[in-house]
Design a protein around this motif. Structure first.
Motif, PDB file in Angstrom:
ATOM      1  N   LEU B  58      16.931  -6.303  -0.297  1.00 33.66           N
ATOM      2  CA  LEU B  58      16.388  -5.739   0.934  1.00 33.66           C
ATOM      3  C   LEU B  58      17.505  -5.516   1.963  1.00 33.66           C
ATOM      4  O   LEU B  58      17.416  -4.625   2.802  1.00 33.66           O
ATOM      5  CB  LEU B  58      15.303  -6.651   1.503  1.00 33.66           C
ATOM      6  CG  LEU B  58      13.988  -6.609   0.717  1.00 33.66           C
ATOM      7  CD1 LEU B  58      13.054  -7.713   1.159  1.00 33.66           C
ATOM      8  CD2 LEU B  58      13.310  -5.259   0.883  1.00 33.66           C
ATOM      9  N   MET B  61      18.898  -2.252   2.444  1.00 34.63           N
ATOM     10  CA  MET B  61      18.165  -1.367   3.344  1.00 34.63           C
ATOM     11  C   MET B  61      18.245  -1.912   4.763  1.00 34.63           C
ATOM     12  O   MET B  61      17.503  -1.478   5.641  1.00 34.63           O
ATOM     13  CB  MET B  61      16.700  -1.259   2.911  1.00 34.63           C
ATOM     14  CG  MET B  61      16.527  -0.924   1.432  1.00 34.63           C
ATOM     15  SD  MET B  61      14.794  -0.856   0.913  1.00 34.63           S
ATOM     16  CE  MET B  61      14.348   0.791   1.484  1.00 34.63           C
ATOM     17  N   TYR B  63      17.131  -4.630   5.839  1.00 35.50           N
ATOM     18  CA  TYR B  63      15.793  -5.116   6.168  1.00 35.50           C
ATOM     19  C   TYR B  63      15.729  -6.608   5.878  1.00 35.50           C
ATOM     20  O   TYR B  63      16.203  -7.078   4.838  1.00 35.50           O
ATOM     21  CB  TYR B  63      14.776  -4.376   5.306  1.00 35.50           C
ATOM     22  CG  TYR B  63      13.330  -4.682   5.622  1.00 35.50           C
ATOM     23  CD1 TYR B  63      12.662  -3.987   6.620  1.00 35.50           C
ATOM     24  CD2 TYR B  63      12.641  -5.659   4.920  1.00 35.50           C
ATOM     25  CE1 TYR B  63      11.339  -4.252   6.909  1.00 35.50           C
ATOM     26  CE2 TYR B  63      11.313  -5.929   5.198  1.00 35.50           C
ATOM     27  CZ  TYR B  63      10.662  -5.229   6.192  1.00 35.50           C
ATOM     28  OH  TYR B  63       9.346  -5.491   6.480  1.00 35.50           O
ATOM     29  N   ARG B  65      13.023  -9.768   5.605  1.00 37.87           N
ATOM     30  CA  ARG B  65      11.604 -10.089   5.507  1.00 37.87           C
ATOM     31  C   ARG B  65      11.283 -11.256   6.441  1.00 37.87           C
ATOM     32  O   ARG B  65      12.016 -12.227   6.478  1.00 37.87           O
ATOM     33  CB  ARG B  65      11.333 -10.488   4.067  1.00 37.87           C
ATOM     34  CG  ARG B  65       9.957 -10.198   3.587  1.00 37.87           C
ATOM     35  CD  ARG B  65       9.875 -10.514   2.105  1.00 37.87           C
ATOM     36  NE  ARG B  65       9.727  -9.316   1.300  1.00 37.87           N
ATOM     37  CZ  ARG B  65       9.863  -9.286  -0.009  1.00 37.87           C
ATOM     38  NH1 ARG B  65      10.207 -10.365  -0.659  1.00 37.87           N
ATOM     39  NH2 ARG B  65       9.685  -8.168  -0.662  1.00 37.87           N
ATOM     40  N   TYR B 100      12.470   1.511  -2.250  1.00 38.43           N
ATOM     41  CA  TYR B 100      12.201   0.157  -2.724  1.00 38.43           C
ATOM     42  C   TYR B 100      11.000   0.138  -3.662  1.00 38.43           C
ATOM     43  O   TYR B 100       9.984   0.759  -3.384  1.00 38.43           O
ATOM     44  CB  TYR B 100      11.930  -0.716  -1.493  1.00 38.43           C
ATOM     45  CG  TYR B 100      11.654  -2.169  -1.770  1.00 38.43           C
ATOM     46  CD1 TYR B 100      12.678  -3.028  -2.175  1.00 38.43           C
ATOM     47  CD2 TYR B 100      10.382  -2.696  -1.599  1.00 38.43           C
ATOM     48  CE1 TYR B 100      12.434  -4.362  -2.408  1.00 38.43           C
ATOM     49  CE2 TYR B 100      10.130  -4.039  -1.825  1.00 38.43           C
ATOM     50  CZ  TYR B 100      11.162  -4.864  -2.233  1.00 38.43           C
ATOM     51  OH  TYR B 100      10.914  -6.188  -2.449  1.00 38.43           O
ATOM     52  N   ALA B 108       1.504  -3.678  -3.036  1.00 32.51           N
ATOM     53  CA  ALA B 108       2.381  -2.838  -2.223  1.00 32.51           C
ATOM     54  C   ALA B 108       1.780  -1.459  -1.945  1.00 32.51           C
ATOM     55  O   ALA B 108       2.287  -0.725  -1.114  1.00 32.51           O
ATOM     56  CB  ALA B 108       3.740  -2.686  -2.903  1.00 32.51           C
TER      57      ALA B 108
END
Lengths: 318, 545
Positions: B58, B61, B63, B65, B100, B108
């Motif tokens: 992640l 990206m 990102y 969580r 992703y 998802a």
């Protein structure tokens, strides 16, 4: 038959049944009150003969279940009976009052529903930060103050001090829409404040609940911005709980405006009901009760129907 | 190096932990990780849970969580450092240059929206194509990924397609905007083996055809050996070893990598059945209340004392239902169960305390099988008190004995489940089952949620305990490697029936029936080119028919 149609039919049938049950309750409830209508019309000094004549004339000497079906049959044909206190047709009197109440409730709902959902979205978008706290704090404060007090506070500051709107919400048929809106501004404002917090907080909770889902992360990783993620991906999955709380509050707006109508001397159902309860005018009380029950059951039924329709698993079975 | 697409330098990632009853503190979950990936290459990230694989994936990206923060290092993608981009420009990268694929496509995908809308959403959002073009591209990808009726597939809602199809649709979602890099986060872990192989092949073909670079995250080295060009081995948020795939598989340099490569090497010789069976399931047929079809049809198996019967099959084959019937949770429609020489009452209600005590269960999800507000001592002590009336010091001593038996030792008595690792939790569940001194333990996918090395430890423990306590196991699993490691006899289940049953050596040797053959052939082997071999064999077979 599509399974959703069956579910909806079941739900609507249930609503009708509930309504019938409510009508029985209302009828039985007024039936077990001490004294009877003939007595209250003719007064304590009436002779036995006069009372008997009166009862025969009004059909009160018939057994209760026959009178119930008589009453129900009339209601189904739009005949709510005659008010005892002034001898006027109840349906005519209620039509005016009900439309006034619906107007006030409608104005309040038109402001409160979009506003509460918007505020709920914003509170989620900025959760834990100052906009969230501000929204939560002010709406909570508004709901915590008793509504009659809130009414007088608004009346004093907005109506008297600022002089923006009239403090007595008198309306009649000859007024223009704008004049009517001006007249109900203050009560609508108070009602909005009363229902806003509940709807906003439930919207916030429902969306936050959905925001934990992995598909929200999927949306964020697509490069969607915060509000867009909430609007496109969280909202569709939060519709059922939001509609539910909105409908409960709409029902409250119609049914629960009694206090506010009295505070602002507004000629709606609430005042009408309060007047006739004090005069022991049983047919009017029955009619009002039935209308309130219809509104409540109807709106909750709408909420359930929307929940069923919002569920893709029911709408599009495998 | 003009071909470098992703260049992560000295990455450091931290998170805030909120332990129960203590002040929150910061912990480093990824430290000093550098890796670089060239265009069109596939890099495998492998490690156990907690190794930081997904977090690093992640991070590609930019990102984090939940409360995870990227606190150090640089993430260069396509010539710029993502850490220096503002939120708006970062959103312009996500879903456009990097996409992703999540582990559970079922979760998802948004349940309220059609698959097509979700697949083309990023493409439209970034203005990469018109709706018509994007839909055409999606249909193309659906066809490439072997999805049924690609023209109309996108009109369905996620709940209308299977898990394997949804996982492929997720791959289509990731490939639709024509990204430079796709992060695959355990895309096949949640699937059955026979489904996994198809999805794996589809992903591999799609990667090759589109020329996209990929970070492929998994805990299964055998899977990653099939798709990646190079592998990075991670442990506790640090890089242990990196190299070309063949080097890692064939000549690992580090001990930890060697352990990963040689995992599941438990040798267990099957024991011949001796004496009277402890459990005899006699022609059991069962269905769930309110349904109209039998989920179990004429099940007939036996299990001897001190032995292990492995029940193997895909999800939906009826394995767990069989366990429910044996434990009395679901009374059968026909057939009976003999246990330790007596006939068991069909329903739980009709069984006495001895029946309950001698038949214990261990579950897949250890953390939900324990009361989170009880300490380990209370959890293990409960059956001791309930079945044997032990109290006070004698109970405490016995709890400690059991803790020693599961190799946890002292200091665990006062801990809560939340303070244990996944493997430790499962050990506590084993101790709780053992506390009742059972003759039979039903183990329902007890190692499925665990990392390979941890699962290995649990299997070894179970084998040791069996030797010592002479307890029989009914071992439910979908994992053939586990079966090989632990079983004496095997029952293969398919759609509610036992399609193959016998001693391990017989069941696992040819000639096979069609389903067992498919099941065995689908288990990934730690061998380069295995996927191609299997697919080639399948093509030849289907051409031959």
């Amino acid at each position: 038959m599509h399974p959703v149609v069956k579910l909806l039919a079941q739900r609507i049938a249930l609503g009708v049944l509930l309504l019938l049950a409510a009508s029985v309750l209302i009828f039985v409830g007024t039936e077990i009150l001490p004294g009877d209508v003939a007595q209250s019309v003719l007064g304590q000094a009436a002779t036995e003969q006069a009372l008997a004549n009166m009862r025969a004339e009004m059909g009160l000497d018939e057994p209760a279940h026959l009178r119930y079906f008589d009453w129900l049959g009339g209601v189904l044909q739009g005949d709510l009976g005659v008010a005892l206190s002034n001898g006027r047709d109840i349906a005519d009197a209620i039509a005016v009052r009900l439309s006034n109440t619906l107007f006030l409730a409608g104005v309040a709902a038109a402001i409160a529903v979009p506003l509460s959902i918007l505020l709920g979205l914003l509170a989620v978008r900025f959760r834990g930060r100052w906009p969230d706290n501000l929204i939560s704090g002010t709406t909570l404060a508004a709901i915590s103050v008793p509504e009659f007090l809130l009414g007088y506070i608004v009346m004093y500051f907005v109506g008297v001090q600022l002089g923006w709107f009239p403090t007595v919400a008198m309306i009649n048929d000859r007024m223009s829409l704008l004049a009517k809106l001006n007249a109900v501004a203050l009560p609508a404002m108070v009602l909005t404040m009363v229902v806003l917090a509940h709807m906003m907080r439930m919207t916030r909770a429902a969306i936050l609940n959905v925001m934990q889902s992995p598909y929200i992360e999927t949306a964020e990783l697509k490069g969607l911005a915060g509000l867009m993620v909430i609007y496109r991906h969280a909202m569709p999955n939060a519709i059922a709980p939001i509609v539910n709380v909105v409908m409960i509050n709409l029902a409250y707006l119609v049914v629960g405006v009694v206090v506010i109508e009295v505070v602002f001397v507004y000629p709606g159902m609430g005042q009408y009901l309060v007047d006739h309860v004090s005069k022991r005018d049983v047919p009017v009380v029955q009619a009002c009760g039935l209308i309130f029950a219809t509104v409540y059951i109807g709106l909750n039924m709408v909420a359930d129907i929307v929940s069923i329709l919002a569920n893709p698993r029911l709408r599009h079975p495998k | 190096m003009s071909d470098t697409l992703l260049d992560i330098r000295d990455l450091r990632i931290e998170a805030t932990v909120y332990p129960p009853g203590a002040a929150p503190f910061d912990t480093t979950i990824v430290d000093d990780v550098s890796l670089s990936l060239e265009k069109g290459r596939v890099m495998g990230l492998i490690g156990e849970s907690g190794a930081g694989k997904s977090t690093i994936g992640l991070a590609a990206m930019a990102y984090g969580r939940g409360g995870i923060r990227i606190t150090g290092g640089e993430i260069w993608l396509g010539g710029r450092d993502l850490r220096k981009l503002g939120p708006r420009r970062l959103r312009g990268v996500r879903g456009r240059e990097v996409t992703y694929v999540a582990q559970s496509a079922a979760a998802a995908f948004n349940p309220a929206r059609r698959i097509m809308d979700q697949v083309i959403e990023a493409t439209l959002h970034h203005g990469l194509a018109s709706r018509r073009e994007a839909e055409a591209r999606a249909v193309d990808l659906f066809a490439k990924l072997d999805l049924p009726e690609p023209e109309t597939f996108g009109r369905r809602y996620p709940h209308q397609v299977s898990g394997g199809q949804l996982q492929r649709a997720m791959t289509a979602l990731a490939l639709c905007p024509r990204p430079e890099l796709v992060v695959f986060d355990e895309p096949t872990t949640a699937l059955d083996v026979t489904t996994q192989i198809d999805v794996l092949a589809a992903i591999k073909d799609a990667i090759r055809d589109t020329g996209v670079a990929a970070l492929y995250i998994t805990h299964d080295l055998a899977v990653i050996a099939q798709v990646s060009d190079e592998i990075v081995v991670l442990k506790d948020g640090r890089v242990v070893e990196r190299g070309e795939t063949h080097q890692i598989i064939e000549a690992p340099r580090e001990d930890y990598t060697r352990a990963l490569v040689s995992v599941r090497s438990i040798e267990h010789k099957e024991k011949p059945p001796a004496g009277e069976p402890v459990l005899r399931v006699d022609d059991i047929t069962a269905r769930y209340p309110g349904t109209r079809f039998d989920v179990l049809k004429g099940i007939d198996v036996e299990l001897h004392a001190g032995q292990t019967l492995a029940v193997v099959g895909e999800s939906g084959s009826g394995k767990s239902t069989l366990a429910r019937v044996i434990t009395g949770l679901l009374p059968p429609r026909a057939g009976g169960i003999d246990f330790a020489g007596r006939t068991l009452a069909p329903a739980l209600r009709g069984r006495d305390k001895q029946d309950l005590r001698e038949l214990q269960m261990i579950y897949q999800m250890a953390d939900v099988a324990m009361n989170p507000r009880h300490t380990v001592g209370t959890i293990i002590g409960r059956p001791l008190q309930f079945y044997f009336g032990l109290r006070g010091r004698r109970k405490a001593e016995r709890v400690q004995e059991l803790l020693d038996a599961i190799e946890l030792g002292e200091g665990f008595v006062d801990r809560y489940p939340a303070e244990l690792s996944g493997g430790q939790k499962q050990r506590v569940c084993i101790a709780r089952a053992l506390a009742a001194e059972p003759r039979l333990i039903i183990c329902d996918e007890v190692t499925s949620a665990l990392d390979p090395l941890v699962a290995d430890g649990i299997l070894r423990l179970l084998l040791n305990l069996q030797k010592r306590e002479n307890v029989a196991y009914l071992f439910i699993t979908h994992d053939i490697a586990t079966v090989r490691a632990i079983a004496d006899s095997i029952a293969v289940m398919y759609q509610g029936e036992v399609v193959r049953y016998g001693p391990k050596s017989e069941v696992l040797s040819p000639p096979f029936d069609a389903y067992t053959d498919l099941l065995l052939a689908s288990v990934p082997e730690m061998k380069l080119g295995w996927l191609e071999d299997v697919l080639a064999r399948r093509r030849m077979e289907s051409a031959g028919h």
